[in-house]
Design a protein around this motif. Sequence first.
Motif, PDB file in Angstrom:
ATOM      1  N   GLY A  61       0.812  -1.212   0.000  1.00 14.78           N
ATOM      2  CA  GLY A  61       0.000   0.000   0.000  1.00 14.78           C
ATOM      3  C   GLY A  61       0.838   1.252   0.000  1.00 14.78           C
ATOM      4  N   SER A  62       1.932   1.266   0.740  1.00 10.14           N
ATOM      5  CA  SER A  62       2.730   2.477   0.831  1.00 10.14           C
ATOM      6  C   SER A  62       3.424   2.771  -0.497  1.00 10.14           C
ATOM      7  CB  SER A  62       3.734   2.376   1.968  1.00 10.14           C
ATOM      8  OG  SER A  62       4.658   1.345   1.709  1.00 10.14           O
ATOM      9  N   TYR A  63       3.902   1.742  -1.203  1.00 11.81           N
ATOM     10  CA  TYR A  63       4.539   1.984  -2.500  1.00 11.81           C
ATOM     11  C   TYR A  63       3.513   2.504  -3.501  1.00 11.81           C
ATOM     12  CZ  TYR A  63       7.115   1.414  -6.808  1.00 11.81           C
ATOM     13  OH  TYR A  63       7.714   1.657  -8.006  1.00 11.81           O
ATOM     14  N   PHE A  64       2.353   1.886  -3.533  1.00 10.79           N
ATOM     15  CA  PHE A  64       1.300   2.333  -4.449  1.00 10.79           C
ATOM     16  C   PHE A  64       0.872   3.760  -4.109  1.00 10.79           C
ATOM     17  CE2 PHE A  64      -3.188   2.770  -5.630  1.00 10.79           C
ATOM     18  CZ  PHE A  64      -3.085   2.571  -6.987  1.00 10.79           C
ATOM     19  N   ASP A  65       0.725   4.059  -2.810  1.00 10.62           N
ATOM     20  CA  ASP A  65       0.347   5.404  -2.392  1.00 10.62           C
ATOM     21  C   ASP A  65       1.420   6.424  -2.772  1.00 10.62           C
ATOM     22  OD1 ASP A  65      -1.984   4.397  -1.342  1.00 10.62           O
ATOM     23  OD2 ASP A  65      -1.255   4.349   0.723  1.00 10.62           O
ATOM     24  N   LEU A  66       2.685   6.041  -2.572  1.00  8.46           N
ATOM     25  CA  LEU A  66       3.786   6.932  -2.945  1.00  8.46           C
ATOM     26  C   LEU A  66       3.766   7.201  -4.446  1.00  8.46           C
ATOM     27  CD1 LEU A  66       6.497   8.400  -2.381  1.00  8.46           C
ATOM     28  CD2 LEU A  66       7.600   6.197  -2.755  1.00  8.46           C
ATOM     29  N   LYS A  67       3.623   6.158  -5.229  1.00  9.11           N
ATOM     30  CA  LYS A  67       3.600   6.309  -6.690  1.00  9.11           C
ATOM     31  C   LYS A  67       2.437   7.194  -7.115  1.00  9.11           C
ATOM     32  CE  LYS A  67       3.005   3.738 -10.911  1.00  9.11           C
ATOM     33  NZ  LYS A  67       1.889   2.972 -11.360  1.00  9.11           N
ATOM     34  N   THR A  68       1.277   6.953  -6.556  1.00 14.54           N
ATOM     35  CA  THR A  68       0.094   7.748  -6.910  1.00 14.54           C
ATOM     36  C   THR A  68       0.277   9.209  -6.517  1.00 14.54           C
ATOM     37  OG1 THR A  68      -1.283   5.793  -6.586  1.00 14.54           O
ATOM     38  CG2 THR A  68      -2.408   7.917  -6.632  1.00 14.54           C
ATOM     39  N   ARG A  69       0.794   9.438  -5.316  1.00 16.35           N
ATOM     40  CA  ARG A  69       0.984  10.813  -4.828  1.00 16.35           C
ATOM     41  C   ARG A  69       1.986  11.568  -5.703  1.00 16.35           C
ATOM     42  NH1 ARG A  69       2.510   9.780   0.223  1.00 16.35           N
ATOM     43  NH2 ARG A  69       4.681  10.321  -0.038  1.00 16.35           N
ATOM     44  N   VAL A  70       3.126  10.943  -6.000  1.00 14.00           N
ATOM     45  CA  VAL A  70       4.143  11.604  -6.826  1.00 14.00           C
ATOM     46  C   VAL A  70       3.615  11.820  -8.241  1.00 14.00           C
ATOM     47  CG1 VAL A  70       6.442  11.312  -7.839  1.00 14.00           C
ATOM     48  CG2 VAL A  70       6.071  10.751  -5.438  1.00 14.00           C
ATOM     49  N   GLN A  71       2.920  10.830  -8.787  1.00 14.28           N
ATOM     50  CA  GLN A  71       2.384  10.949 -10.140  1.00 14.28           C
ATOM     51  C   GLN A  71       1.350  12.074 -10.215  1.00 14.28           C
ATOM     52  OE1 GLN A  71       1.174   7.228 -11.801  1.00 14.28           O
ATOM     53  NE2 GLN A  71      -0.029   8.166 -13.415  1.00 14.28           N
ATOM     54  N   ASN A  72       0.487  12.181  -9.230  1.00 12.37           N
ATOM     55  CA  ASN A  72      -0.515  13.253  -9.236  1.00 12.37           C
ATOM     56  C   ASN A  72       0.144  14.623  -9.137  1.00 12.37           C
ATOM     57  OD1 ASN A  72      -2.651  11.479  -9.516  1.00 12.37           O
ATOM     58  ND2 ASN A  72      -3.039  11.354  -7.325  1.00 12.37           N
ATOM     59  N   LYS A  73       1.192  14.746  -8.321  1.00 10.43           N
ATOM     60  CA  LYS A  73       1.898  16.033  -8.234  1.00 10.43           C
ATOM     61  C   LYS A  73       2.582  16.354  -9.553  1.00 10.43           C
ATOM     62  CE  LYS A  73       2.739  16.864  -3.434  1.00 10.43           C
ATOM     63  NZ  LYS A  73       3.670  17.492  -2.524  1.00 10.43           N
ATOM     64  N   LEU A  74       3.164  15.343 -10.182  1.00 11.22           N
ATOM     65  CA  LEU A  74       3.799  15.565 -11.484  1.00 11.22           C
ATOM     66  C   LEU A  74       2.785  16.058 -12.506  1.00 11.22           C
ATOM     67  CD1 LEU A  74       6.249  12.582 -11.991  1.00 11.22           C
ATOM     68  CD2 LEU A  74       6.781  14.978 -12.291  1.00 11.22           C
ATOM     69  N   LEU A  75       1.648  15.400 -12.568  1.00 16.85           N
ATOM     70  CA  LEU A  75       0.619  15.797 -13.533  1.00 16.85           C
ATOM     71  C   LEU A  75       0.096  17.198 -13.258  1.00 16.85           C
ATOM     72  CD1 LEU A  75      -1.323  12.432 -13.890  1.00 16.85           C
ATOM     73  CD2 LEU A  75       0.183  13.519 -15.575  1.00 16.85           C
ATOM     74  N   ALA A  76       0.060  17.581 -11.977  1.00 15.74           N
ATOM     75  CA  ALA A  76      -0.410  18.923 -11.632  1.00 15.74           C
ATOM     76  C   ALA A  76       0.608  19.995 -12.027  1.00 15.74           C
ATOM     77  CB  ALA A  76      -0.698  19.000 -10.130  1.00 15.74           C
ATOM     78  N   GLU A  77       1.889  19.640 -12.016  1.00 12.20           N
ATOM     79  CA  GLU A  77       2.934  20.635 -12.290  1.00 12.20           C
ATOM     80  C   GLU A  77       3.370  20.683 -13.746  1.00 12.20           C
ATOM     81  OE1 GLU A  77       6.183  20.553  -9.552  1.00 12.20           O
ATOM     82  OE2 GLU A  77       4.859  20.246  -7.832  1.00 12.20           O
ATOM     83  N   ILE A  78       3.042  19.669 -14.526  1.00  7.84           N
ATOM     84  CA  ILE A  78       3.457  19.652 -15.937  1.00  7.84           C
ATOM     85  C   ILE A  78       2.617  20.648 -16.720  1.00  7.84           C
ATOM     86  CG2 ILE A  78       3.404  18.251 -18.045  1.00  7.84           C
ATOM     87  CD1 ILE A  78       4.293  15.906 -16.464  1.00  7.84           C
ATOM     88  N   ASP A  79       3.274  21.351 -17.615  1.00  3.81           N
ATOM     89  CA  ASP A  79       2.591  22.313 -18.468  1.00  3.81           C
ATOM     90  C   ASP A  79       1.708  21.569 -19.464  1.00  3.81           C
ATOM     91  OD1 ASP A  79       1.813  24.548 -19.861  1.00  3.81           O
ATOM     92  OD2 ASP A  79       3.720  24.775 -20.951  1.00  3.81           O
ATOM     93  N   PRO A  80       0.384  21.801 -19.432  1.00  3.67           N
ATOM     94  CA  PRO A  80      -0.517  21.064 -20.335  1.00  3.67           C
ATOM     95  C   PRO A  80      -0.316  21.409 -21.805  1.00  3.67           C
ATOM     96  CG  PRO A  80      -1.760  22.615 -18.973  1.00  3.67           C
ATOM     97  CD  PRO A  80      -0.337  22.675 -18.538  1.00  3.67           C
TER      98      PRO A  80
END
Length: 166
Positions: A61-80
């Motif tokens: 769960g912690s690895y999946f949560d970490l991956k999801t959290r980092v991926q969501n932050k990346l998607l929020a910061e990437i220029d669309p």
Amino acid sequence: MSLLRRIEQGQSGSTQQSGGSSPALPSSGGEGQSGGGGDASRLSSLQARRVSAPITSPQAGSYFDLKTRVQNKLLAEIDPSMDVSRTDEVRRTIQSLFEQILTEENIVLSRPERARLFEQIAAEILGLGPLQSLLEDDTITEIMVNGSQEHLHRAEREDPSRTGDV
């Protein structure tokens, strides 16, 4: 003396030694032969004190949560408006944002863990997720996906002289 009695005596003895206030079990030879009401109350008190272990697997769960959290932050910061067809440029941007997010959140990972996490996130953003690494493998000639099951055919396994023992 039954096994249940021995266990109950051991538990009540350990709680009395540690300062607990549970009732002591009688140690006479004729215990439990008459008057079953006391046994039921002791059994219910033991069941009330029972503690269950959590039913979670923290590592998965912690690895999946970490991956999801980092991926969501990346998607929020990437220029669309970024041109996704320029995969090398997008990949470098994702890599720098990925390193920045891990530094900001004080996430410590070994080099192989960091590389694996980055490759999985990059495959989700730029490619076909978990299928991307399979598509890049030259030995795989066919990928069949049926729901959550994946069936692979590798080039070295499609030998017509071998039948039935793969």
